[in-house]
Design a protein around this motif. Sequence first.
Motif, PDB file in Angstrom:
ATOM      1  N   THR A  71     -10.628   0.305   1.532  1.00 46.58           N
ATOM      2  CA  THR A  71     -10.119   1.125   3.065  1.00 46.58           C
ATOM      3  C   THR A  71      -8.451   1.536   2.455  1.00 46.58           C
ATOM      4  O   THR A  71      -7.972   1.016   2.274  1.00 46.58           O
ATOM      5  CB  THR A  71      -9.723  -0.122   4.062  1.00 46.58           C
ATOM      6  OG1 THR A  71     -11.212  -1.090   4.094  1.00 46.58           O
ATOM      7  CG2 THR A  71      -9.203  -0.103   5.074  1.00 46.58           C
ATOM      8  N   PRO A  72      -8.493   3.186   2.612  1.00 49.34           N
ATOM      9  CA  PRO A  72      -6.957   3.417   2.841  1.00 49.34           C
ATOM     10  C   PRO A  72      -6.139   2.947   3.704  1.00 49.34           C
ATOM     11  O   PRO A  72      -6.284   2.547   4.543  1.00 49.34           O
ATOM     12  CB  PRO A  72      -7.309   4.995   3.598  1.00 49.34           C
ATOM     13  CG  PRO A  72      -8.576   5.254   4.063  1.00 49.34           C
ATOM     14  CD  PRO A  72      -9.298   3.860   3.362  1.00 49.34           C
ATOM     15  N   ARG A  73      -5.171   3.005   3.372  1.00 53.37           N
ATOM     16  CA  ARG A  73      -3.441   1.943   3.845  1.00 53.37           C
ATOM     17  C   ARG A  73      -2.433   3.065   4.018  1.00 53.37           C
ATOM     18  O   ARG A  73      -2.338   3.540   2.040  1.00 53.37           O
ATOM     19  CB  ARG A  73      -3.391   0.737   2.954  1.00 53.37           C
ATOM     20  CG  ARG A  73      -4.990   0.021   3.961  1.00 53.37           C
ATOM     21  CD  ARG A  73      -4.001  -1.544   3.522  1.00 53.37           C
ATOM     22  NE  ARG A  73      -5.478  -2.670   4.146  1.00 53.37           N
ATOM     23  CZ  ARG A  73      -6.092  -3.034   4.770  1.00 53.37           C
ATOM     24  NH1 ARG A  73      -5.207  -3.126   6.012  1.00 53.37           N
ATOM     25  NH2 ARG A  73      -7.203  -3.705   5.194  1.00 53.37           N
ATOM     26  N   ARG A  74      -1.929   3.122   4.566  1.00 50.97           N
ATOM     27  CA  ARG A  74      -0.585   4.566   4.606  1.00 50.97           C
ATOM     28  C   ARG A  74       0.808   3.243   5.400  1.00 50.97           C
ATOM     29  O   ARG A  74       0.624   2.979   6.001  1.00 50.97           O
ATOM     30  CB  ARG A  74      -0.975   4.942   5.616  1.00 50.97           C
ATOM     31  CG  ARG A  74      -1.840   6.148   5.162  1.00 50.97           C
ATOM     32  CD  ARG A  74      -2.691   7.224   5.402  1.00 50.97           C
ATOM     33  NE  ARG A  74      -3.215   7.438   6.730  1.00 50.97           N
ATOM     34  CZ  ARG A  74      -4.217   6.740   7.071  1.00 50.97           C
ATOM     35  NH1 ARG A  74      -5.237   6.774   5.826  1.00 50.97           N
ATOM     36  NH2 ARG A  74      -5.068   6.396   7.730  1.00 50.97           N
ATOM     37  N   VAL A  75       1.411   3.760   4.727  1.00 56.06           N
ATOM     38  CA  VAL A  75       2.872   3.539   4.996  1.00 56.06           C
ATOM     39  C   VAL A  75       4.113   4.778   5.295  1.00 56.06           C
ATOM     40  O   VAL A  75       3.931   5.195   3.937  1.00 56.06           O
ATOM     41  CB  VAL A  75       3.744   2.437   4.544  1.00 56.06           C
ATOM     42  CG1 VAL A  75       5.105   1.948   4.680  1.00 56.06           C
ATOM     43  CG2 VAL A  75       2.532   1.125   4.107  1.00 56.06           C
ATOM     44  N   VAL A  76       4.507   5.000   6.182  1.00 55.27           N
ATOM     45  CA  VAL A  76       5.692   6.283   5.824  1.00 55.27           C
ATOM     46  C   VAL A  76       6.832   5.659   6.615  1.00 55.27           C
ATOM     47  O   VAL A  76       6.681   4.285   6.905  1.00 55.27           O
ATOM     48  CB  VAL A  76       5.331   7.366   7.748  1.00 55.27           C
ATOM     49  CG1 VAL A  76       3.897   8.072   6.969  1.00 55.27           C
ATOM     50  CG2 VAL A  76       4.768   6.463   9.068  1.00 55.27           C
ATOM     51  N   VAL A  77       7.488   6.451   5.433  1.00 57.78           N
ATOM     52  CA  VAL A  77       9.369   5.663   5.558  1.00 57.78           C
ATOM     53  C   VAL A  77      10.425   7.119   5.373  1.00 57.78           C
ATOM     54  O   VAL A  77      10.283   8.529   5.164  1.00 57.78           O
ATOM     55  CB  VAL A  77       9.424   5.244   4.290  1.00 57.78           C
ATOM     56  CG1 VAL A  77      10.618   4.492   4.332  1.00 57.78           C
ATOM     57  CG2 VAL A  77       7.948   4.060   3.559  1.00 57.78           C
ATOM     58  N   GLN A  78      10.626   6.485   6.893  1.00 61.02           N
ATOM     59  CA  GLN A  78      12.516   6.960   6.893  1.00 61.02           C
ATOM     60  C   GLN A  78      13.291   7.020   6.404  1.00 61.02           C
ATOM     61  O   GLN A  78      13.424   6.144   6.872  1.00 61.02           O
ATOM     62  CB  GLN A  78      12.347   7.393   8.834  1.00 61.02           C
ATOM     63  CG  GLN A  78      13.933   8.233   9.032  1.00 61.02           C
ATOM     64  CD  GLN A  78      12.818   9.876   8.673  1.00 61.02           C
ATOM     65  OE1 GLN A  78      11.850   9.892   8.825  1.00 61.02           O
ATOM     66  NE2 GLN A  78      13.429  10.276   8.517  1.00 61.02           N
ATOM     67  N   VAL A  79      13.900   7.615   5.767  1.00 56.71           N
ATOM     68  CA  VAL A  79      14.866   6.650   4.466  1.00 56.71           C
ATOM     69  C   VAL A  79      16.206   7.221   5.336  1.00 56.71           C
ATOM     70  O   VAL A  79      16.830   8.696   5.664  1.00 56.71           O
ATOM     71  CB  VAL A  79      15.225   7.485   3.444  1.00 56.71           C
ATOM     72  CG1 VAL A  79      16.360   5.948   2.528  1.00 56.71           C
ATOM     73  CG2 VAL A  79      13.947   6.574   2.517  1.00 56.71           C
ATOM     74  N   LYS A  80      17.518   6.209   5.750  1.00 57.10           N
ATOM     75  CA  LYS A  80      19.306   6.950   6.441  1.00 57.10           C
ATOM     76  C   LYS A  80      19.869   5.641   5.317  1.00 57.10           C
ATOM     77  O   LYS A  80      19.864   5.526   6.007  1.00 57.10           O
ATOM     78  CB  LYS A  80      18.902   6.774   7.957  1.00 57.10           C
ATOM     79  CG  LYS A  80      18.351   7.948   8.665  1.00 57.10           C
ATOM     80  CD  LYS A  80      18.001   8.954   8.762  1.00 57.10           C
ATOM     81  CE  LYS A  80      16.861   9.055  10.064  1.00 57.10           C
ATOM     82  NZ  LYS A  80      17.611  11.151   9.294  1.00 57.10           N
ATOM     83  N   ASP A 136      -2.024   1.598   8.521  1.00 54.17           N
ATOM     84  CA  ASP A 136      -1.068   1.660   9.247  1.00 54.17           C
ATOM     85  C   ASP A 136       0.162   1.064   9.154  1.00 54.17           C
ATOM     86  O   ASP A 136      -0.013   0.215   9.852  1.00 54.17           O
ATOM     87  CB  ASP A 136      -1.274   2.483   9.100  1.00 54.17           C
ATOM     88  CG  ASP A 136      -2.761   3.600   8.510  1.00 54.17           C
ATOM     89  OD1 ASP A 136      -2.622   3.314   7.632  1.00 54.17           O
ATOM     90  OD2 ASP A 136      -3.143   5.001   8.989  1.00 54.17           O
ATOM     91  N   GLY A 137       1.267   1.587   8.324  1.00 57.66           N
ATOM     92  CA  GLY A 137       2.658   0.792   8.886  1.00 57.66           C
ATOM     93  C   GLY A 137       4.079   2.331   9.448  1.00 57.66           C
ATOM     94  O   GLY A 137       3.764   3.640   8.663  1.00 57.66           O
ATOM     95  N   ILE A 138       4.722   1.856   9.287  1.00 59.02           N
ATOM     96  CA  ILE A 138       6.112   2.821   9.584  1.00 59.02           C
ATOM     97  C   ILE A 138       7.144   2.124   9.172  1.00 59.02           C
ATOM     98  O   ILE A 138       7.306   1.043   9.305  1.00 59.02           O
ATOM     99  CB  ILE A 138       6.372   3.522  11.265  1.00 59.02           C
ATOM    100  CG1 ILE A 138       4.605   4.244  11.443  1.00 59.02           C
ATOM    101  CG2 ILE A 138       7.535   4.217  11.596  1.00 59.02           C
ATOM    102  CD1 ILE A 138       4.610   3.946  12.901  1.00 59.02           C
ATOM    103  N   ALA A 139       8.272   2.237   8.372  1.00 60.13           N
ATOM    104  CA  ALA A 139       8.782   1.769   8.443  1.00 60.13           C
ATOM    105  C   ALA A 139      10.282   2.420   8.297  1.00 60.13           C
ATOM    106  O   ALA A 139      10.517   4.182   8.246  1.00 60.13           O
ATOM    107  CB  ALA A 139       9.180   1.320   6.592  1.00 60.13           C
ATOM    108  N   LEU A 140      11.685   1.961   8.504  1.00 59.57           N
ATOM    109  CA  LEU A 140      12.998   2.390   8.458  1.00 59.57           C
ATOM    110  C   LEU A 140      13.795   2.112   7.135  1.00 59.57           C
ATOM    111  O   LEU A 140      13.678   0.775   7.716  1.00 59.57           O
ATOM    112  CB  LEU A 140      13.905   2.275   9.795  1.00 59.57           C
ATOM    113  CG  LEU A 140      14.910   3.089   9.739  1.00 59.57           C
ATOM    114  CD1 LEU A 140      15.254   4.391   9.448  1.00 59.57           C
ATOM    115  CD2 LEU A 140      15.897   2.666  11.143  1.00 59.57           C
ATOM    116  N   VAL A 141      13.901   2.766   6.333  1.00 60.48           N
ATOM    117  CA  VAL A 141      14.843   2.108   5.554  1.00 60.48           C
ATOM    118  C   VAL A 141      16.286   3.363   5.002  1.00 60.48           C
ATOM    119  O   VAL A 141      17.068   3.741   5.415  1.00 60.48           O
ATOM    120  CB  VAL A 141      14.555   2.294   4.199  1.00 60.48           C
ATOM    121  CG1 VAL A 141      15.169   2.182   2.975  1.00 60.48           C
ATOM    122  CG2 VAL A 141      13.022   2.069   3.889  1.00 60.48           C
ATOM    123  N   THR A 142      17.649   1.647   5.397  1.00 58.03           N
ATOM    124  CA  THR A 142      18.737   2.602   5.394  1.00 58.03           C
ATOM    125  C   THR A 142      19.102   1.296   4.796  1.00 58.03           C
ATOM    126  O   THR A 142      19.470   0.617   4.155  1.00 58.03           O
ATOM    127  CB  THR A 142      19.890   1.576   6.863  1.00 58.03           C
ATOM    128  OG1 THR A 142      19.519   0.495   7.586  1.00 58.03           O
ATOM    129  CG2 THR A 142      18.231   1.958   8.367  1.00 58.03           C
TER     130      THR A 142
END
Length: 81
Positions: free
Chosen positions: A27-36, A70-76
Amino acid sequence: MDEVHLQAGHLGWETDDILLVGSVAGTPRRVVVQVKHAFTLSADNEECQEVFADAWKDFSNAAIFNRDRDGIALVTGPLPV
């Protein structure tokens, strides 16, 4: 990890810096990441508003995001010197 995409806007994502794609039991799993490099969490901060608005667009887009998998992440953080 099955796939890593940088600048994933061309794939339809608003949160577009990094897209990680893997799978669990096929089963596909995705994480999108915004980097600041610097980020201020504030209702008055335009960049903050944009980051959260883009994440909400992805979260609400059932064509690309599955809320159960799926997930969404913010990396700072600062750039290394």
